[in-house]
Design a protein around this motif. Structure first.
Motif: not given
Length: 194
Positions: A3, A29-30, A45, A51
């Motif tokens: 991130l 990303l997560t 983001i 974020p």
């Protein structure tokens, strides 16, 4: 982490935000594999600031369980405007949206942000980030490249040393399948082993 690197890359590209909908970019990303619903789930983001993710209140539990990184969660109810919530503070400028964002969400974002906002594809920024592999990803790619018998032996040894359990043949084969089918989209989990 990913991130932070995405925020830095967005800033370097002159973007005001990355708006990431459900799909492989969100998962990369997560770690969260959100369901592609008509209700907006969106990772926000910005080059400056932390974020956050916008999810329907009914999906908060799934988001909390699925996120593999610390992230602020903003929820919305049926009478709220999730597009205004996710784009708060963005007035004009340049934003990049994930390539897989549903058109109904993109159109609502465009209506919310207005004609002074320029929309671009997030893949132009994320592509370079996704080419850089974390040490865990490199280890899994190396493991996947081994012949099957050696890969299974390495899996049994790694699990035994890390988790102090023995895998059955069926579990070993399933882990081997997961490793060889894995495409860097997120962490691997073996049910029953924590």
């Amino acid at each position: 982490g990913r991130l932070a690197r995405a925020g830095e890359a967005a800033g370097a590209a002159g973007l005001d935000a990355l708006l990431i909908g459900v799909g492989s970019d969100l998962r990369y990303l997560t770690g969260y594999e959100a369901m592609p619903l008509e209700r907006l789930t969106m990772l926000v983001i910005r080059p400056e600031g932390d974020p956050s993710i916008v999810v329907p209140r009914l999906e908060r539990g799934a988001a909390e369980a699925g996120l593999q990184t610390e992230l602020a969660i903003s929820t919305w109810d049926e009478t709220d405007d999730p597009y205004a919530l996710g784009s708060a503070g963005l007035d004009g400028g340049r934003v990049a949206v994930s390539d897989t964002m549903l058109a109904m969400h993109l159109l609502r974002l465009q209506a919310t942000l207005g004609s002074t906002t320029r929309f671009e594809l997030a893949s132009l920024v994320l592509r370079d980030l996704r080419m850089i592999k974390d040490p865990d990803e490199v280890a899994l790619l190396r493991l996947a490249a081994n012949p099957a018998a050696l890969r299974q032996r390495l899996i049994r040894l790694a699990v035994a040393s890390e988790f102090h359990v023995s895998l059955s043949r069926a579990h070993t084969l399933e882990v081997a399948r997961l490793v060889t089918d894995w495409h860097g989209q997120g962490p691997l989990y073996l049910p029953g082993i924590t």
